[in-house]
Design a protein around this motif. Sequence first.
Motif, short mmCIF file in Angstrom:
data_model
loop_
_atom_site.label_atom_id
_atom_site.label_comp_id
_atom_site.label_asym_id
_atom_site.label_seq_id
_atom_site.Cartn_x
_atom_site.Cartn_y
_atom_site.Cartn_z
N ARG A 191 0.81 -1.22 0.00
CA ARG A 191 0.00 0.00 0.00
C ARG A 191 0.84 1.27 0.00
NH1 ARG A 191 -3.11 -3.20 3.95
NH2 ARG A 191 -1.95 -2.14 5.61
N GLY A 192 2.18 1.12 0.05
CA GLY A 192 3.06 2.28 0.09
C GLY A 192 3.07 2.98 1.42
N GLU A 193 2.81 2.23 2.51
CA GLU A 193 2.69 2.83 3.84
C GLU A 193 3.90 2.56 4.74
OE1 GLU A 193 -0.82 1.07 5.38
OE2 GLU A 193 -2.19 2.15 4.03
N LEU A 194 4.95 1.93 4.22
CA LEU A 194 6.10 1.57 5.04
C LEU A 194 7.18 2.64 4.92
CD1 LEU A 194 7.24 -0.65 6.90
CD2 LEU A 194 8.32 -1.64 4.88
N PRO A 195 7.46 3.40 5.98
CA PRO A 195 8.47 4.47 5.90
C PRO A 195 9.89 3.92 5.97
CG PRO A 195 7.54 4.35 8.11
CD PRO A 195 6.79 3.36 7.29
N ALA A 196 10.84 4.77 5.62
CA ALA A 196 12.25 4.37 5.65
C ALA A 196 12.70 4.05 7.07
CB ALA A 196 13.11 5.49 5.06
N ALA A 197 12.05 4.64 8.07
CA ALA A 197 12.42 4.39 9.47
C ALA A 197 12.02 2.99 9.93
CB ALA A 197 11.76 5.43 10.37
N GLY A 198 11.24 2.29 9.12
CA GLY A 198 10.88 0.92 9.47
C GLY A 198 9.67 0.84 10.37
N ASN B 22 6.15 -1.98 33.72
CA ASN B 22 6.01 -3.34 34.26
C ASN B 22 5.01 -4.20 33.49
OD1 ASN B 22 7.82 -3.15 36.55
ND2 ASN B 22 6.32 -1.73 37.43
N GLU B 23 4.20 -3.58 32.62
CA GLU B 23 3.18 -4.31 31.88
C GLU B 23 3.25 -3.93 30.40
OE1 GLU B 23 -0.72 -3.57 33.35
OE2 GLU B 23 -0.24 -4.16 35.42
N TYR B 24 2.64 -4.79 29.60
CA TYR B 24 2.56 -4.53 28.16
C TYR B 24 1.95 -3.16 27.89
CZ TYR B 24 0.48 -4.51 23.52
OH TYR B 24 0.10 -4.14 22.25
N ALA B 25 0.92 -2.77 28.64
CA ALA B 25 0.22 -1.51 28.38
C ALA B 25 1.16 -0.32 28.46
CB ALA B 25 -0.94 -1.34 29.36
N GLU B 26 2.13 -0.36 29.36
CA GLU B 26 3.08 0.74 29.50
C GLU B 26 4.07 0.76 28.34
OE1 GLU B 26 4.07 1.33 34.04
OE2 GLU B 26 3.62 -0.79 33.67
N ALA B 27 4.51 -0.41 27.92
CA ALA B 27 5.38 -0.48 26.75
C ALA B 27 4.62 0.00 25.51
CB ALA B 27 5.86 -1.92 26.55
N TYR B 28 3.35 -0.31 25.44
CA TYR B 28 2.51 0.11 24.32
C TYR B 28 2.45 1.63 24.22
CZ TYR B 28 -1.82 0.93 21.69
OH TYR B 28 -2.75 1.39 20.79
N GLU B 29 2.20 2.30 25.33
CA GLU B 29 2.10 3.76 25.31
C GLU B 29 3.43 4.39 24.88
OE1 GLU B 29 -0.53 5.62 25.59
OE2 GLU B 29 -1.77 3.83 25.88
N ALA B 30 4.54 3.81 25.31
CA ALA B 30 5.85 4.34 24.91
C ALA B 30 6.08 4.15 23.42
CB ALA B 30 6.95 3.66 25.72
N ALA B 31 5.71 2.99 22.91
CA ALA B 31 5.91 2.71 21.48
C ALA B 31 5.05 3.62 20.62
CB ALA B 31 5.58 1.24 21.19
N ARG B 32 3.85 3.92 21.07
CA ARG B 32 2.94 4.77 20.30
C ARG B 32 3.47 6.20 20.15
NH1 ARG B 32 -0.49 3.35 16.78
NH2 ARG B 32 -2.14 4.80 17.36
N SER B 33 4.37 6.59 21.03
CA SER B 33 4.91 7.96 20.97
C SER B 33 6.03 8.12 19.95
CB SER B 33 5.42 8.36 22.37
OG SER B 33 6.58 7.62 22.71
N VAL B 34 6.49 7.01 19.39
CA VAL B 34 7.59 7.07 18.41
C VAL B 34 7.05 7.62 17.09
CG1 VAL B 34 9.25 5.71 17.08
CG2 VAL B 34 8.81 5.16 19.48
N GLU B 35 7.75 8.59 16.53
CA GLU B 35 7.33 9.21 15.28
C GLU B 35 8.09 8.62 14.09
OE1 GLU B 35 7.84 13.39 15.75
OE2 GLU B 35 6.28 13.59 17.28
N ASN B 36 7.52 8.74 12.93
CA ASN B 36 8.13 8.39 11.64
C ASN B 36 8.10 6.90 11.30
OD1 ASN B 36 8.82 11.14 11.20
ND2 ASN B 36 10.67 10.87 12.45
N ALA B 37 8.16 6.02 12.29
CA ALA B 37 8.12 4.58 12.02
C ALA B 37 6.66 4.10 11.95
CB ALA B 37 8.87 3.80 13.10
#
Length: 294
Positions: free
Chosen positions: A58-65, A117-132
């Motif tokens: 779909r052309g949705e994969l950025p260079a940042a991976g 300590n939980e998946y939910a906290e890792a999830y929130e941190a990952a969602r804050s990453v831009e460009n990927a």
Amino acid sequence: MIGRTDVEEAARRIEGRIRRTPLVEAAPGLWFKLEYLQHAGSFKTRGMMNRILAAQERGELPAAGIVVASGGNAGLAAAYAARELGIPVEVFVPVTAPPVKVAKLGKLGARVVQVGNEYAEAYEAARSVENALFCHAYDDPDMVAGNGTIGLEISGESDRVLVAVGGGGLLAGVIAALKGRAEIVAVEPENSRAFHEALKNEGPTDVTVGGVAADSLGARRAGDIAFELATGAGIATTLVTDEEIVEARRRLWDEYRIVVEHGTAAAYAAYRPEGNRQTVVLLCGANTNPADLG
């Protein structure tokens, strides 16, 4: 809503990139789908490979991976798929993630960030990453369709399928592939029961999680896709105790020399023979430390 056509399309897309894992008869009427033999040690490689390849189309994969949050297995699947496809990957996992999974992530070339300590906290941190490109571990149509390819490999071979449930990505895929073709039984630990609570409350809600299988089945909230498909198919949930899970994991080792995670053993913990009915237990992941099997 995702259906069998989406799963069949995913199967064509990932063909040659994932393993068609064995389906073996363990005892009369009991079959094991040995998905723990999948690349990176779990079913999630199917969904993650489909997610990335579909995004590329779909052309949705950025260079940042890509970036993913995981209790371990989704991260391993992402790291494996990214390595095979030659794209960067960053994986966020909780600090409680099993060391065996964290070490393997590094070996697969992922950049690993441990937070919370939980998946939910890792999830929130990952969602804050831009460009990927963020790849949800379970509540994503492409992930679900890829996971559902397991169902195509057992279609016509079973009357009943036992599926361990965390966020519901595997359950949703199996429903999409096998609705109307087999009874599908959702199995959850008593201490990590997001799907059970979603059914009770008529929608996904946040729950507390814990217990021996929390590293792989410890989603705080069931996925919307899984809830929609499960309610449409009339799927209920079966709860098993930590003690039953530990015993099922030990029996898999003692009787079959199969080493799996506690989350995987949850599905087997719910198995009860039912006359002449053919039951398939999905043994979906093996990223575990076998030292306590003794």
